[in-house]
Design an enzyme around this catalytic site. Structure first.
Site, mmCIF file in Angstrom:
data_model
loop_
_atom_site.group_PDB
_atom_site.id
_atom_site.type_symbol
_atom_site.label_atom_id
_atom_site.label_comp_id
_atom_site.label_asym_id
_atom_site.label_seq_id
_atom_site.Cartn_x
_atom_site.Cartn_y
_atom_site.Cartn_z
ATOM 1 N N HIS A 82 0.842 -1.194 0.000
ATOM 2 C CA HIS A 82 0.000 0.000 0.000
ATOM 3 C C HIS A 82 0.873 1.238 0.000
ATOM 4 C CE1 HIS A 82 -3.516 2.505 0.870
ATOM 5 N NE2 HIS A 82 -2.711 3.179 1.665
ATOM 6 N N ASP A 161 -15.010 2.391 8.498
ATOM 7 C CA ASP A 161 -13.976 3.290 7.989
ATOM 8 C C ASP A 161 -14.523 4.165 6.873
ATOM 9 O OD1 ASP A 161 -11.205 4.252 7.388
ATOM 10 O OD2 ASP A 161 -11.687 3.271 5.497
ATOM 11 N N ARG A 168 -14.663 12.641 8.039
ATOM 12 C CA ARG A 168 -13.386 13.355 8.219
ATOM 13 C C ARG A 168 -13.150 14.323 7.079
ATOM 14 N NH1 ARG A 168 -9.341 8.727 8.340
ATOM 15 N NH2 ARG A 168 -7.812 10.406 8.279
ATOM 16 N N SER A 183 -7.290 3.919 9.505
ATOM 17 C CA SER A 183 -8.099 3.809 8.291
ATOM 18 C C SER A 183 -7.427 2.867 7.292
ATOM 19 C CB SER A 183 -8.280 5.203 7.680
ATOM 20 O OG SER A 183 -8.899 5.131 6.418
ATOM 21 N N LYS A 187 -8.600 -1.519 6.589
ATOM 22 C CA LYS A 187 -8.962 -2.069 5.290
ATOM 23 C C LYS A 187 -8.000 -3.178 4.884
ATOM 24 C CE LYS A 187 -8.971 2.128 3.735
ATOM 25 N NZ LYS A 187 -9.148 3.449 3.109
#
Lengths: 434, 434
Positions: A82, A161, A168, A183, A187
């Protein structure tokens, strides 16, 4: 338990218990806790921070708010990668096939572009026919057969989330390290992975502008992984100029194809190989990181990574011929050169501005529901440190409509800084947090 | 202008312009800005604070969100008094008649009790027949004829503050000095007053526990007044024990009657006189504060303040005979004595606990819509500094129902601290901010 008391305690900097965090996340997900209390809690969290225990509890709660995949029927350690988001960052499309070619199972759940950064799904969807909306059964089957599958985040994964992120976004509470870390990790952990390689970007084109902040975020995510028994390694990498030369969806796919065919930009190749090596090492396909680096390079050089990517493209409905014949990809109809009025050294390329210009031309979204134009974008002709003459081309804009073009061109022109002295060389991989 | 950008700027500690504050307050009042954005803004304000300019803008916006009274047809400077709330604090019912007897016009817009503190309106309504829901015309007429009228905050006055306060209450954003100061001042300034005397309470029974905090609040309110051309003086006064002996609505009215008849508790009399003197001085009925003090004392001693109070009670529909014949006031049906198990000096009386115990017995509200029992409460038999023998009565609880009584009795018992040494004497009036 009253929500207002928990807000007050967070405001005072006190630590909430696991049960209290659960009460908040579950109450918000079911709608019992209204937006206005949650947004006050989020802002209090922005200022007061979170302890490691709170952070793990928040991540687990959000993860458990939806479906948590188990991929145990597929042998081997599942490893995902990621990135916190950059400009021209297409490493996922390169490191994932390399790692998969080395035998690592890579369940890649990716996002779409928002703001000045691009998204892996958008890039893939510029390949004619490519589908990312697979069912979980199709996802599992492809992982078992090819060891790599790209899908988007489904509604079933971490819905808490999703709701929190939307809140947010409109309440000025995005830039909080515990909220970002939980967050991302909620995931990723819901994907059934055993290990995760993170690329935390830092610099003018990244979310984190300072290395100290990037390090804190990396440490927070690595810590969450440790406490939940997932091996996580984070590279902190420079995003003070776009990665590679191409910015824009189809343009980036072209560069991915070139890179997988050993003729990609040096920085992109180097970072993709390092990320792949870490995935191979965490995926237990090599005993040492050095061995893993060698394997990664082999898989790139012998063409097996490229073959893997083509197979994945075909499996997901895409026309893999487009990777060799770029005329089959969406192509822009117009091109404009940006030249430098004076000679010197390129001392900086403001990546965020390049990303925003690309977005303005249609490559990205201002809002989630906006359509994108896969053909448009920017190709850099120079990178930081290079010498240019007056009148040299700095980059080319590829567009399909005149709308927004002038503004984009001005932004891009201003994004290049030319100085008399050769700038100091900058490291691409700044540090490793693990 | 986007709300989220204003939230972000406040979060970063930047100053918002007057127009930006107006955009927020007006947008919230009309419903264009949702609760969840406003609560994030309020929490950011809690942490980042406000500049003087922002504070004045916020106060003016909230004041102008509804009707702003003009009382210019009534000659003389209109002076109100406001307390930040304490336990046993019934000074308004004493200083206002004194000031009015001296010729000051006192438009007193008061509140109801909430939590452990009582409210002026609730106390007055324990007098049979007394009405506080006058029309603005009736209010004006009584001010012109008697120079004093007590009413509640109408829906027309500062509706933005009303909405904001309700939101703060459930989002943990009550305890912010700029938000408290602007809330109080917006309502007071909408009353058409020319001057204001503030009693900022500090101590275990007050909202502000520390003198430095009370001073900041006082300075904020005095500053708002200065910038909006209203003369404001604030006394910072001790609330580390209840004021006077009586806590509870009808019980406090009895003590008010006694005090106006020169037989009240020393602390209550002293503070009421000082507040009245400040009102008389700001109301230009005396050239110096010393002269004003003398006038206040005269008006108390010659019975004219008591006569003024009785006239006001009659004018507002109340039975003024009840001030002389306490059997006409609501009376409790049960009484319980709280005794000390050991001898010593009373070193502290936790006022908040006394207030909460009184509330539990029915004298106060947990929620705005709760009914109250005007008869119940607590009468102290001792004050801080007094010597007690083992078995001495510390106070008496007056109740009408057994419900909550045991818990209240325990709370009250624990509220008294008995020590071997005589405690140091504490000042009642700690400082003046003007």
């Amino acid at each position: 338990m009253r929500t207002v008391d928990l807000i007050l305690r967070k405001r005072r900097g006190e630590e909430l218990s696991v049960e209290e965090i659960q009460f908040l996340v579950n109450g918000y997900t079911t709608g019992e806790i209204p937006d206005y209390q949650m947004s006050a809690f989020l802002m209090a969290t922005f200022f007061s921070g979170m302890t490691d225990r709170e952070l793990s509890a928040l991540t687990e709660c959000m993860m458990n708010s939806g479906e948590v995949l188990t991929l145990s029927e597929i042998p081997g350690t599942k490893v995902d990668k990621h990135s916190t988001g950059g400009v021209g960052d297409k490493t996922s499309l390169i490191c994932a096939p390399i790692a998969a070619a080395a035998g690592v199972v890579v369940p890649m759940v990716s996002g779409r572009g928002l703001g000045h950064t691009g998204g892996t799904l958008d890039k893939l969807e510029s390949i004619p026919g490519f589908r990312t909306d697979l069912t979980l059964d199709q996802f599992r089957a492809q992982l078992a057969s090819l060891g790599l599958c790209f899908i988007g985040q489904t509604d079933e994964i971490a819905p808490a989330d999703k709701r929190l992120y939307a809140l947010r976004d409109v309440t000025g509470t995005v830039e909080s390290i515990p909220l970002i870390a939980s967050s991302i990790m909620s995931k990723k952990l819901a994907e059934g992975i055993g290990a995760l390689v993170l690329d935390v970007k830092v610099g003018n084109g990244a979310f984190m502008k300072k290395q100290v902040e990037a390090r804190k975020l990396a440490q927070a995510m690595v810590g969450i992984g440790r406490r939940l028994d997932i091996r996580v390694q984070a590279l902190i990498t420079d995003m003070n100029q776009p990665l590679g030369f191409a910015i824009g969806n189809a343009l980036e796919v072209m560069e991915v194809s070139q890179t997988l065919q050993k003729s990609g930009p040096a920085d992109l190749t180097r970072l993709s190989l390092e990320l792949a090596a870490r995935m191979i090492h965490l995926g237990k396909k090599a005993d040492s990181l050095d061995d893993a680096r060698k394997i990664a390079e082999d898989k790139l050089m012998d063409g097996s990574a490229y073959a893997k990517f083509k197979a994945v493209v075909e499996a997901q409905g895409g026309n893999s011929q487009a990777l060799d014949r770029f005329d089959l990809l969406p192509n822009a109809t117009g091109m404009r050169e940006i030249v430098t009025p004076r000679a010197g050294f390129v001392s900086a390329i403001m990546a965020e501005d390049i990303g925003r210009a690309s977005q303005m031309m249609g490559a990205g979204r201002a809002r989630k529901e906006d359509p994108i134009d896969p053909a448009v974008g920017v190709i850099l002709e120079v990178k930081v440190g290079e010498k240019v003459d007056a009148g040299s081309v700095l980059c080319r804009l590829y567009y399909t409509a005149e709308e927004g073009l002038e503004e984009a061109a001005e932004l891009v022109e201003d994004a290049f800084r030319i100085s008399g002295a050769r700038p100091e060389e900058r490291e691409l991989i700044l540090e490793v947090v693990s």
